[in-house]
Motif scaffolding. Sequence first.
Motif, PDB file in Angstrom:
ATOM      1  N   LEU A   1       0.818  -1.207   0.000  1.00  0.00           N
ATOM      2  CA  LEU A   1       0.000   0.000   0.000  1.00  0.00           C
ATOM      3  C   LEU A   1       0.855   1.262   0.000  1.00  0.00           C
ATOM      4  O   LEU A   1       0.539   2.234  -0.677  1.00  0.00           O
ATOM      5  CB  LEU A   1      -0.919   0.022   1.230  1.00  0.00           C
ATOM      6  CG  LEU A   1      -1.922  -1.117   1.371  1.00  0.00           C
ATOM      7  CD1 LEU A   1      -2.713  -0.968   2.665  1.00  0.00           C
ATOM      8  CD2 LEU A   1      -2.859  -1.159   0.180  1.00  0.00           C
ATOM      9  N   TYR A   2       1.924   1.242   0.797  1.00  0.00           N
ATOM     10  CA  TYR A   2       2.790   2.404   0.941  1.00  0.00           C
ATOM     11  C   TYR A   2       4.230   1.945   1.107  1.00  0.00           C
ATOM     12  O   TYR A   2       4.502   0.760   1.283  1.00  0.00           O
ATOM     13  CB  TYR A   2       2.448   3.212   2.210  1.00  0.00           C
ATOM     14  CG  TYR A   2       1.007   3.587   2.374  1.00  0.00           C
ATOM     15  CD1 TYR A   2       0.492   4.735   1.775  1.00  0.00           C
ATOM     16  CD2 TYR A   2       0.153   2.809   3.162  1.00  0.00           C
ATOM     17  CE1 TYR A   2      -0.829   5.090   1.940  1.00  0.00           C
ATOM     18  CE2 TYR A   2      -1.171   3.161   3.346  1.00  0.00           C
ATOM     19  CZ  TYR A   2      -1.658   4.302   2.726  1.00  0.00           C
ATOM     20  OH  TYR A   2      -2.965   4.647   2.902  1.00  0.00           O
ATOM     21  N   THR A   3       5.149   2.923   1.106  1.00  0.00           N
ATOM     22  CA  THR A   3       6.484   2.696   1.635  1.00  0.00           C
ATOM     23  C   THR A   3       6.616   3.551   2.892  1.00  0.00           C
ATOM     24  O   THR A   3       6.130   4.681   2.936  1.00  0.00           O
ATOM     25  CB  THR A   3       7.578   3.076   0.626  1.00  0.00           C
ATOM     26  OG1 THR A   3       7.356   4.405   0.152  1.00  0.00           O
ATOM     27  CG2 THR A   3       7.579   2.113  -0.547  1.00  0.00           C
ATOM     28  N   VAL A   4       7.246   2.987   3.899  1.00  0.00           N
ATOM     29  CA  VAL A   4       7.354   3.656   5.195  1.00  0.00           C
ATOM     30  C   VAL A   4       8.821   3.969   5.492  1.00  0.00           C
ATOM     31  O   VAL A   4       9.656   3.064   5.492  1.00  0.00           O
ATOM     32  CB  VAL A   4       6.796   2.759   6.323  1.00  0.00           C
ATOM     33  CG1 VAL A   4       6.845   3.493   7.651  1.00  0.00           C
ATOM     34  CG2 VAL A   4       5.383   2.326   6.007  1.00  0.00           C
ATOM     35  N   PRO A   5       9.157   5.226   5.741  1.00  0.00           N
ATOM     36  CA  PRO A   5      10.547   5.580   6.083  1.00  0.00           C
ATOM     37  C   PRO A   5      11.007   4.884   7.353  1.00  0.00           C
ATOM     38  O   PRO A   5      10.221   4.670   8.281  1.00  0.00           O
ATOM     39  CB  PRO A   5      10.478   7.100   6.302  1.00  0.00           C
ATOM     40  CG  PRO A   5       9.225   7.544   5.619  1.00  0.00           C
ATOM     41  CD  PRO A   5       8.265   6.400   5.735  1.00  0.00           C
ATOM     42  N   ILE A   6      12.282   4.530   7.399  1.00  0.00           N
ATOM     43  CA  ILE A   6      12.875   3.942   8.598  1.00  0.00           C
ATOM     44  C   ILE A   6      13.486   5.066   9.429  1.00  0.00           C
ATOM     45  O   ILE A   6      14.189   5.934   8.899  1.00  0.00           O
ATOM     46  CB  ILE A   6      13.950   2.907   8.243  1.00  0.00           C
ATOM     47  CG1 ILE A   6      13.328   1.789   7.402  1.00  0.00           C
ATOM     48  CG2 ILE A   6      14.585   2.341   9.506  1.00  0.00           C
ATOM     49  CD1 ILE A   6      14.333   0.822   6.847  1.00  0.00           C
ATOM     50  N   GLY A   7      13.200   5.031  10.711  1.00  0.00           N
ATOM     51  CA  GLY A   7      13.764   6.020  11.621  1.00  0.00           C
ATOM     52  C   GLY A   7      14.464   5.342  12.783  1.00  0.00           C
ATOM     53  O   GLY A   7      14.827   4.167  12.697  1.00  0.00           O
ATOM     54  N   CYS A   8      14.638   6.072  13.863  1.00  0.00           N
ATOM     55  CA  CYS A   8      15.245   5.527  15.071  1.00  0.00           C
ATOM     56  C   CYS A   8      14.399   5.904  16.275  1.00  0.00           C
ATOM     57  O   CYS A   8      13.921   7.033  16.374  1.00  0.00           O
ATOM     58  CB  CYS A   8      16.659   6.086  15.273  1.00  0.00           C
ATOM     59  SG  CYS A   8      17.908   5.270  14.275  1.00  0.00           S
ATOM     60  N   ALA A   9      14.245   4.955  17.173  1.00  0.00           N
ATOM     61  CA  ALA A   9      13.587   5.234  18.450  1.00  0.00           C
ATOM     62  C   ALA A   9      14.666   5.339  19.519  1.00  0.00           C
ATOM     63  O   ALA A   9      15.621   4.558  19.526  1.00  0.00           O
ATOM     64  CB  ALA A   9      12.604   4.128  18.793  1.00  0.00           C
TER      65      ALA A   9
END
Length: 297
Positions: free
Chosen positions: A156-164
């Motif tokens: 459905l989408y592409t989701v950016p990777i981040g940091c927690a």
Amino acid sequence: MYNKQLDTFFMVAKQGSFSKAAEALYITPSAVIQQINNLEQDLQARLLIRTKRGTKLTRAGEYLFREGREFVGISGSIRRQLHVLAEDMEEEICVGTTLLMKCRVFYELWGDFAKENTGCRVKMINMDGENYRKADMVEGIKDGEWWQEDMDFLELYTVPIGCAVPRGHELASRKILTFEEMTGRTMVTIQKGMSHTLDRLREDAVERGVHMIDADWYNLSLFGMCIVNGYLLQTPLCWKDIHPDLVTIPCKWDYALPYGLHYKKNPSETVKKFLDYVRRAPVSSNGFGFHGQKNCL
């Protein structure tokens, strides 16, 4: 169709009084009398003769008592068969959920789909242990986890990777993170070989001086380890609500993962119907950090 007042009539005829019938039916005598009055009015026939000693059947009452029991039996059989047929007509999708694989867009999609497909329903299950095999569909990212090998995927989408980072961490106030700010720090990520995208991110991070720790599975214990030790946790932005003591921050890189619906390789007709609807339906990102528009067309 079958009138439940007939049950009351048969009990009065059997017991010979309103009070005894009421006791057997666990209702009041006045309720019994009212039901008999309503039944007689509906049939336009007097069924019982009221006496001080109880009740007696009229000729019409005797006929109903004799012939009606067969009618009641047939009606009960019909009602049970109708219930079975109604259950068979209901189409069900079993949707699996986990701490991370939440239904972020499914509810909105299903709500609109169900308006046009009233015979369909959803069963939600927690994907613990072998329960993943029972799920017809799971919403979430595609990152190469073992259970995803048994399922097809509709992106459905592409989701950016981040940091927690832990809420009290010195980087927690940053609006965006860079590799330079991560140099010399420890980042937790899933094990190598599950995702080409995450493997490339790992290599890039190691070259920039980031120490990487592998995790087999993201769970509360892993989140706790990151919070206690001050580790960074590589995470897609749609997981920004994974833990109240973690703050998810976008990163200055171009790494992203597909997000969509995982479904069985041999889907049921109901699942196929729903997926066809999803391919045509407009879907908003709902602020979960998805890139652009839906990618499934």
